[in-house]
Each structure stands twice: as structure tokens, then as C-alpha cells.
Design a protein around this motif. Structure first.
Motif, PDB file in Angstrom:
ATOM      1  N   PRO A  15      42.210  23.456 -59.336  1.00 15.15           N
ATOM      2  CA  PRO A  15      41.913  24.582 -59.412  1.00 15.15           C
ATOM      3  C   PRO A  15      40.356  25.153 -59.276  1.00 15.15           C
ATOM      4  O   PRO A  15      39.940  25.907 -60.006  1.00 15.15           O
ATOM      5  CB  PRO A  15      42.312  25.130 -60.626  1.00 15.15           C
ATOM      6  N   SER A  16      39.674  24.621 -58.016  1.00 14.86           N
ATOM      7  CA  SER A  16      38.418  25.051 -58.074  1.00 14.86           C
ATOM      8  C   SER A  16      37.858  25.979 -57.187  1.00 14.86           C
ATOM      9  O   SER A  16      36.685  26.209 -56.626  1.00 14.86           O
ATOM     10  CB  SER A  16      37.618  23.684 -57.193  1.00 14.86           C
ATOM     11  N   GLY A  17      39.000  27.001 -57.045  1.00 10.86           N
ATOM     12  CA  GLY A  17      38.484  28.491 -56.219  1.00 10.86           C
ATOM     13  C   GLY A  17      40.056  28.859 -55.935  1.00 10.86           C
ATOM     14  O   GLY A  17      40.925  28.488 -56.365  1.00 10.86           O
ATOM     15  N   ASP A 115      29.528  13.372 -49.358  1.00  7.25           N
ATOM     16  CA  ASP A 115      29.374  15.060 -48.965  1.00  7.25           C
ATOM     17  C   ASP A 115      29.138  15.955 -49.949  1.00  7.25           C
ATOM     18  O   ASP A 115      28.383  16.661 -49.881  1.00  7.25           O
ATOM     19  CB  ASP A 115      30.832  15.296 -48.463  1.00  7.25           C
ATOM     20  N   LYS A 116      29.975  15.887 -51.269  1.00 12.35           N
ATOM     21  CA  LYS A 116      29.682  16.462 -52.192  1.00 12.35           C
ATOM     22  C   LYS A 116      28.477  16.514 -53.148  1.00 12.35           C
ATOM     23  O   LYS A 116      27.662  17.367 -53.579  1.00 12.35           O
ATOM     24  CB  LYS A 116      30.873  16.457 -53.273  1.00 12.35           C
ATOM     25  N   SER A 117      27.648  15.218 -52.928  1.00 13.70           N
ATOM     26  CA  SER A 117      26.596  15.019 -53.328  1.00 13.70           C
ATOM     27  C   SER A 117      25.292  15.805 -52.790  1.00 13.70           C
ATOM     28  O   SER A 117      24.598  16.229 -53.222  1.00 13.70           O
ATOM     29  CB  SER A 117      25.973  13.411 -53.656  1.00 13.70           C
ATOM     30  N   LYS A 189      46.010  19.556 -40.167  1.00  8.67           N
ATOM     31  CA  LYS A 189      44.671  19.817 -40.854  1.00  8.67           C
ATOM     32  C   LYS A 189      44.212  21.130 -40.420  1.00  8.67           C
ATOM     33  O   LYS A 189      43.773  21.261 -39.285  1.00  8.67           O
ATOM     34  CB  LYS A 189      43.853  18.715 -40.507  1.00  8.67           C
ATOM     35  N   ILE A 190      43.710  22.007 -41.149  1.00  3.91           N
ATOM     36  CA  ILE A 190      43.413  23.365 -40.745  1.00  3.91           C
ATOM     37  C   ILE A 190      41.837  23.592 -40.913  1.00  3.91           C
ATOM     38  O   ILE A 190      41.406  22.959 -41.923  1.00  3.91           O
ATOM     39  CB  ILE A 190      43.891  24.534 -41.823  1.00  3.91           C
ATOM     40  N   MET A 191      41.278  24.177 -39.944  1.00  2.00           N
ATOM     41  CA  MET A 191      39.750  24.055 -39.989  1.00  2.00           C
ATOM     42  C   MET A 191      39.271  25.398 -40.184  1.00  2.00           C
ATOM     43  O   MET A 191      40.123  26.258 -40.334  1.00  2.00           O
ATOM     44  CB  MET A 191      39.384  23.758 -38.263  1.00  2.00           C
ATOM     45  N   LYS A 198      34.646  21.806 -39.195  1.00  2.00           N
ATOM     46  CA  LYS A 198      34.581  21.470 -40.309  1.00  2.00           C
ATOM     47  C   LYS A 198      36.026  21.925 -40.949  1.00  2.00           C
ATOM     48  O   LYS A 198      36.667  22.723 -40.495  1.00  2.00           O
ATOM     49  CB  LYS A 198      33.559  22.298 -41.260  1.00  2.00           C
ATOM     50  N   LYS A 199      36.766  21.180 -41.983  1.00  2.00           N
ATOM     51  CA  LYS A 199      37.696  21.640 -42.454  1.00  2.00           C
ATOM     52  C   LYS A 199      37.847  22.868 -43.546  1.00  2.00           C
ATOM     53  O   LYS A 199      36.727  23.101 -43.921  1.00  2.00           O
ATOM     54  CB  LYS A 199      38.448  20.460 -43.503  1.00  2.00           C
ATOM     55  N   MET A 200      38.743  23.592 -43.382  1.00  3.83           N
ATOM     56  CA  MET A 200      38.786  24.923 -44.163  1.00  3.83           C
ATOM     57  C   MET A 200      38.976  24.298 -45.748  1.00  3.83           C
ATOM     58  O   MET A 200      39.670  23.445 -46.070  1.00  3.83           O
ATOM     59  CB  MET A 200      39.971  25.625 -43.853  1.00  3.83           C
ATOM     60  N   SER A 201      37.879  24.962 -46.561  1.00  6.45           N
ATOM     61  CA  SER A 201      37.651  24.350 -47.782  1.00  6.45           C
ATOM     62  C   SER A 201      37.335  25.680 -48.985  1.00  6.45           C
ATOM     63  O   SER A 201      36.791  26.548 -48.540  1.00  6.45           O
ATOM     64  CB  SER A 201      36.548  23.548 -48.069  1.00  6.45           C
ATOM     65  N   LYS A 202      38.242  25.568 -49.786  1.00  6.98           N
ATOM     66  CA  LYS A 202      37.968  26.797 -50.748  1.00  6.98           C
ATOM     67  C   LYS A 202      36.882  27.033 -51.590  1.00  6.98           C
ATOM     68  O   LYS A 202      36.378  27.950 -51.707  1.00  6.98           O
ATOM     69  CB  LYS A 202      39.169  26.562 -51.806  1.00  6.98           C
ATOM     70  N   SER A 203      35.907  25.880 -51.513  1.00  6.70           N
ATOM     71  CA  SER A 203      34.498  26.082 -52.024  1.00  6.70           C
ATOM     72  C   SER A 203      33.616  26.393 -50.915  1.00  6.70           C
ATOM     73  O   SER A 203      32.326  26.118 -51.321  1.00  6.70           O
ATOM     74  CB  SER A 203      34.438  24.885 -52.622  1.00  6.70           C
ATOM     75  N   ASP A 204      34.209  26.779 -49.666  1.00  5.56           N
ATOM     76  CA  ASP A 204      32.759  26.972 -48.789  1.00  5.56           C
ATOM     77  C   ASP A 204      32.209  28.121 -49.188  1.00  5.56           C
ATOM     78  O   ASP A 204      32.771  29.196 -49.938  1.00  5.56           O
ATOM     79  CB  ASP A 204      33.863  27.330 -47.570  1.00  5.56           C
TER      80      ASP A 204
HETATM   81  N1  AQP Z   1      41.951  22.412 -44.533  1.00  3.60           N
HETATM   82  C1  AQP Z   1      43.014  21.697 -44.892  1.00  3.60           C
HETATM   83  N2  AQP Z   1      43.932  21.429 -44.265  1.00  3.60           N
HETATM   84  C2  AQP Z   1      45.149  20.939 -44.548  1.00  3.60           C
HETATM   85  N3  AQP Z   1      45.222  20.368 -45.755  1.00  3.60           N
HETATM   86  C3  AQP Z   1      44.386  20.611 -46.764  1.00  3.60           C
HETATM   87  N4  AQP Z   1      44.116  20.373 -47.890  1.00  3.60           N
HETATM   88  C4  AQP Z   1      42.862  20.679 -48.345  1.00  3.60           C
HETATM   89  N5  AQP Z   1      42.339  21.307 -47.535  1.00  3.60           N
HETATM   90  C5  AQP Z   1      42.954  21.391 -46.402  1.00  3.60           C
HETATM   91  C6  AQP Z   1      45.139  19.395 -48.724  1.00  3.60           C
HETATM   92  O1  AQP Z   1      45.263  20.402 -49.949  1.00  3.60           O
HETATM   93  C7  AQP Z   1      45.338  19.524 -51.034  1.00  3.60           C
HETATM   94  C8  AQP Z   1      44.562  19.795 -52.258  1.00  3.60           C
HETATM   95  O2  AQP Z   1      43.277  19.666 -51.987  1.00  3.60           O
HETATM   96  P1  AQP Z   1      42.232  19.631 -53.442  1.00  3.60           P
HETATM   97  O3  AQP Z   1      42.313  21.195 -54.143  1.00  3.60           O
HETATM   98  O4  AQP Z   1      42.773  18.789 -54.328  1.00  3.60           O
HETATM   99  O5  AQP Z   1      41.020  19.188 -52.962  1.00  3.60           O
HETATM  100  P2  AQP Z   1      40.313  19.398 -51.328  1.00  3.60           P
HETATM  101  O6  AQP Z   1      41.225  18.551 -50.680  1.00  3.60           O
HETATM  102  O7  AQP Z   1      38.853  18.962 -51.563  1.00  3.60           O
HETATM  103  O8  AQP Z   1      40.619  20.876 -51.133  1.00  3.60           O
HETATM  104  P3  AQP Z   1      39.569  21.848 -50.555  1.00  3.60           P
HETATM  105  O9  AQP Z   1      40.066  23.222 -50.332  1.00  3.60           O
HETATM  106  O10 AQP Z   1      38.419  21.436 -49.712  1.00  3.60           O
HETATM  107  O11 AQP Z   1      38.821  22.057 -52.142  1.00  3.60           O
HETATM  108  P4  AQP Z   1      37.161  21.884 -52.433  1.00  3.60           P
HETATM  109  O12 AQP Z   1      36.308  22.914 -51.644  1.00  3.60           O
HETATM  110  O13 AQP Z   1      37.200  22.367 -53.964  1.00  3.60           O
HETATM  111  O14 AQP Z   1      36.804  20.587 -52.296  1.00  3.60           O
HETATM  112  C9  AQP Z   1      45.232  17.798 -50.779  1.00  3.60           C
HETATM  113  O15 AQP Z   1      46.341  17.562 -50.495  1.00  3.60           O
HETATM  114  C10 AQP Z   1      44.341  18.128 -49.281  1.00  3.60           C
HETATM  115  O16 AQP Z   1      44.595  17.205 -48.411  1.00  3.60           O
END
Ligand code: AQP
Length: 336
Positions: A15-17, A115-117, A189-191, A198-204
Motif C-alpha cells: 500500500p505504498s501509494g 534502484d530504490k537506494s 508488463k505495463i510501462m 520504465k515500468k509504470m510505478s505507483k511511487s513515480d
Molecule cells: N507496471 C507494472 N506492470 C505489470 N505488473 C506490475 N506490478 C507492479 N508494477 C507493474 C505487479 O504488481 C504487484 C504488486 O507490486 P507491489 O506493490 O508489491 O510493488 P512493485 O512491484 O514495486 O509495484 P510498484 O507500483 O512499482 O510500487 P512502488 O512504486 O511502491 O515500488 C507485483 O506482482 C508486481 O509484479
């Protein structure tokens, strides 16, 4: 006829975002499809979330929201074990024991740690480094045979397997050695919409890089309109050559269920403007019923608290068995 014992499967989301459509497509939407075939154990991984700075009130809110999203996405708490990680202390307890058989070099070379460091240079803490050991504990406590993981988590699953084998060799058979579970649509894998390399990340840091599961229709469409594509105007799936367009096609395919080939046909001869609008509309339409159900659940906190309590109790019952075995093997005196 003898009843087949179902395999256990573990997965968790932090639940990081605000959860993104990447988390949904790559993980959450598949969870409900697995619940009849396997003993599914799903967690809101709040212990993992604090490895990077979190604001306490936001973490609490995100935890509740993620629990509601799990349920709104079809996870049935009567078929699965659904719980909040910090409510089951065995995760931390097993982590301590596993730490004693883990070498610092194994953790410092993990890609996610590096990466996170780099991203949180002001807060390179031991938790961030120890993240994979906590993840190993999550999985091994439930004797999970299967772990659905994206490409980004493969390295951590390898370490989980190594630790399980190392412990079993040293102390005798204790843990099931888990395998990765390849999802049917595993290409998903959603970018990032702002940088498709880069992969789509909730903490971007850039909110336009991701679409969250709570974004309203106008926001979704605005973000897709701004999505990076490329300079020609051909709508074709070619991830190397055309990463932005291919990412949008993947998202459209995921939310409409149409094949990629059909999606390409549908947009043949059309411009990027129409294409992005159609992707935005499809995503917003698919999100609307999930958002409505999530809002209904969030308004019923007593129900959500009850689900979490029941989930934590069920998780604890399973986890305690494994932890007791571990404690016995390493020689902790129990008084029994
Ligand atoms: N972009 C993505 N495309 C497909 N799958 C994804 N997952 C994450 N990003 C993508 C999958 O979501 C699950 C949960 O991920 P998480 O919240 O435990 O951590 P994460 O992979 O680090 O996700 P985020 O969004 O990138 O979080 P932050 O930004 O906090 O580090 C996993 O099964 C992951 O594969």
C-alpha cells in the motif's frame, strides 16, 4: 475418489501509494481467477511499504483502499485468506530467523535494492536491504508452492528458493520450495506513460506517468492524451521499435479483452489522437464499476474491519504452524 489437495499460492501488493493500472493488470485482476483452483493467500504488504518513507495517515488510508480494491476486483474472502501483513507478527519473526542464514552480499546485489537506494539516497535503511528476506518469509510461512511474480520480482523469488533450500539442508525438511507462477497473460508488463522504457510505478514522482485505479474519467483521458508515443503515426505492436504505442495497445487489449491483432486492425489508418482517446475511454469505462464497488465497500468500515480480522486469524493459524516448526528446529525452548 480421492480429493486432490490444492496447492497454496501467495501474492501481495504494497500500500505504498495509489494502486496503478499496472498493478491491476499485472497482479490484482488475476487474483480472483486463481481462487477456485488454489489455496490463495493474498496480503496488503504494509511492512514492505515502510522500507521507503511513508506518511502514517496516508499509509493507513492506502491500506484500507487496497483491501477494498482487492474485494472490488473479485477476491472472495471466504475462498481466500486475505489479510494485512502487519497484523500477523509471524512475518517479522520468521524474517529474523531467515536473516541468520542470509549473507549481506546476496541482498546488496539485488536490482530493486540498488534502484530504490539510488531513488531514496537520503534513506537507505536496513529494511530496504532486508526486503527480500521479508518477502521470503511471507511466502515460506504459508508453504506456498506457487508465487505469481512479474519479471521485476524474479530475483527475489530466486532468493526465497535459495533460503528455503539452505534452511531445509541445515535443519531438515521444513519449507516448501516455491515456484514462480506464470500468468496466462504474462506479457502484461505495463510501462510508464511518460517514459515507456520504465515500468509504470505507483511511487513515480511524475503523476502523469501512471493511471491509478481511482482516477476519474477526465483524469484518465487527460493522462492518455499526454502519453508519449513516437514521431510516425502507425499504430502497430512492436515493443522495441514503438514502446509507447505498444504499451497503449497492451493496455487497450487488457481492458477490452480484444486480441492485440484485432486492436491493431481497429486503429489501422487512424491517428494517435483518436487512438489515445479510445484507450482512455476504454480504461475509464472498465474502472467505473470497480470504483463504484470500492466506494461502497469503503463506506462500510465495519465490514472491511471484519474481513481483515478474519483474514489475520486464518493467516495466523497457518503461519503459526510453520513458525513453531522453525523455532523447534533452530532450538528455541518452548516449555512443551
Ligand atoms: N507496471 C507494472 N506492470 C505489470 N505488473 C506490475 N506490478 C507492479 N508494477 C507493474 C505487479 O504488481 C504487484 C504488486 O507490486 P507491489 O506493490 O508489491 O510493488 P512493485 O512491484 O514495486 O509495484 P510498484 O507500483 O512499482 O510500487 P512502488 O512504486 O511502491 O515500488 C507485483 O506482482 C508486481 O509484479
Amino acid at each position: 475418489m480421492e480429493e486432490q489437495v490444492k496447492k497454496s499460492l501467495f501474492s501481495a501488493v504494497q500500500p505504498s501509494g495509489s494502486v496503478t493500472i499496472g498493478n491491476y493488470i499485472g497482479a490484482i485482476r488475476n487474483f480472483s481467477k486463481l481462487q477456485d483452483e488454489y489455496n490463495c493467500i493474498y496480503a496488503v504488504a504494509d511492512l514492505h511499504a515502510i522500507t521507503v518513507p511513508q506518511e502514517a495517515a496516508a499509509l493507513r488510508k492506502n491500506t484500507l483502499e487496497l483491501m477494498a480494491l482487492f474485494l472490488a476486483s473479485g477476491i472472495d474472502p471466504n475462498k481466500c485468506v486475505l489479510f494485512v501483513q502487519s497484523q500477523v507478527p509471524a512475518h517479522c519473526e520468521l524474517t529474523w530467523v531467515l536473516n541468520t542464514i542470509t549473507y549481506p552480499g546476496e541482498l546488496s546485489r539485488m536490482t530493486q535494492f540498488k534502484d530504490k537506494s539510488a531513488k531514496h539516497a537520503e534513506n537507505v535503511n536496513m529494511g530496504l536491504m532486508d526486503y527480500p528476506v521479508l518477502m521470503a518469509s511471507d511466502i515460506l510461512l504459508y508453504q506456498a508452492a506457487l508465487v505469481p511474480v512479474g519479471a521485476d520480482q524474479k530475483q527475489h523469488l530466486e532468493l526465497t528458493r535459495d533460503l528455503a533450500i539452505r534452511f531445509n539442508n541445515r535443519y531438515g525438511q521444513t519449507f516448501t520450495v516455491p515456484d514462480g507462477y506464470i500468468l496466462k497473460d504474462s506479457g502484461a508488463k505495463i510501462m510508464s506513460l511518460a517514459d515507456p522504457s520504465k515500468k509504470m510505478s505507483k511511487s513515480d514522482d511524475n503523476a502523469n506517468a501512471f493511471v491509478t485505479m481511482s482516477d476519474d474519467k477526465d483524469t484518465v483521458i487527460r493522462k492518455f492524451k499526454r502519453a508519449i508515443t513516437d514521431s510516425d503515426s502507425e499504430i502497430r505492436y512492436a515493443p522495441e521499435e514503438k514502446p509507447g504505442v505498444s504499451n497503449l495497445l497492451t493496455i487497450y487489449h487488457a481492458f477490452t479483452g480484444k486480441s492485440i491483432a484485432d486492436c491493431e486492425k481497429e486503429f489501422a489508418g487512424k491517428g494517435y489522437g483518436d487512438f489515445k482517446m479510445a484507450v482512455g475511454e476504454a480504461v475509464a469505462d472498465a474502472l467505473a464499476p470497480i470504483q463504484a464497488e470500492k466506494a461502497r465497500l469503503l463506506a462500510d468500515k465495519a465490514y472491511l474491519n471484519g474481513v481483515m480480522k478474519q483474514g489475520a486469524e486464518s493467516a495466523f493459524r497457518i503461519a503459526r504452524k510453520t513458525l513453531s516448526k522453525v523455532y523447534r528446529k533452530v532450538g528455541f525452548y518452548s516449555g512443551d
